[in-house]
Scaffold this motif. Structure first.
Motif, PDB file in Angstrom:
ATOM      1  N   GLY A  67      -6.117  -1.639   3.255  1.00  0.00           N
ATOM      2  CA  GLY A  67      -4.836  -1.919   3.654  1.00  0.00           C
ATOM      3  C   GLY A  67      -4.667  -1.548   5.240  1.00  0.00           C
TER       4      GLY A  67
ATOM      5  N   ILE B 152      -0.875  -2.749   6.225  1.00  0.00           N
ATOM      6  CA  ILE B 152       0.160  -2.000   5.917  1.00  0.00           C
ATOM      7  C   ILE B 152       0.093  -0.812   6.947  1.00  0.00           C
ATOM      8  CG2 ILE B 152       0.312  -2.598   3.577  1.00  0.00           C
ATOM      9  CD1 ILE B 152      -0.906   0.090   2.840  1.00  0.00           C
TER      10      ILE B 152
ATOM     11  N   TYR C 295       2.991   2.799   7.437  1.00  0.00           N
ATOM     12  CA  TYR C 295       4.175   3.626   6.721  1.00  0.00           C
ATOM     13  C   TYR C 295       4.802   4.550   7.722  1.00  0.00           C
ATOM     14  CZ  TYR C 295       0.952   7.758   6.223  1.00  0.00           C
ATOM     15  OH  TYR C 295       0.192   8.819   6.223  1.00  0.00           O
TER      16      TYR C 295
ATOM     17  N   ALA D 248      -2.437   2.775   7.254  1.00  0.00           N
ATOM     18  CA  ALA D 248      -2.590   3.323   5.881  1.00  0.00           C
ATOM     19  C   ALA D 248      -3.512   4.219   5.522  1.00  0.00           C
ATOM     20  CB  ALA D 248      -3.346   1.784   5.023  1.00  0.00           C
TER      21      ALA D 248
END
Length: 85
Positions: A33, A37, A39, A56
Motif C-alpha cells: 500500500g 494509500i 491516511y 501506509a
C-alpha cells in the motif's frame, strides 16, 4: 515478492498475478500500500490541533489545518485516502 498467477506459475505480468499470503515476508507486508494509500489522523502540533497525513506504513508526510484539506492533498498526489479507526 512471491507472486503467482491463478494457475500457480510465476510471471512478470502484475495484472494477472496476486500475492501469495502464505509466502509474504514481514518486510513485504510492511511495503503493501505504500504507493497506493495514505491516511489522515488528528495530531497535536506546537500551534494546536491539526491533521497529519501518513503513508501506509505510518511515516508522516504532511500536516494540514483541517481534515478536508489533508484528504484533498492525498488525492492530489494520486493516492487513495483511507479511514483509520
Amino acid at each position: 515478492m512471491n507472486i503467482k498467477t491463478h494457475d500457480g506459475i510465476a510471471e512478470d505480468a502484475p495484472f494477472q498475478a496476486f500475492l501469495d499470503p502464505h509466502q509474504i515476508t514481514e518486510a513485504q507486508l510492511a511495503e503493501l500500500g505504500l504507493e497506493e494509500i495514505a491516511y489522515v489522523r488528528p495530531i497535536m502540533t506546537p500551534n494546536g490541533p491539526a491533521f497529519g497525513v501518513f503513508a501506509a506504513n505510518g511515516v508522516p508526510m504532511a500536516v494540514a489545518a483541517d481534515n478536508s484539506v489533508a484528504r484533498a492533498a492525498i488525492v492530489q498526489h494520486e493516492l487513495a485516502p483511507v479511514s483509520v479507526h
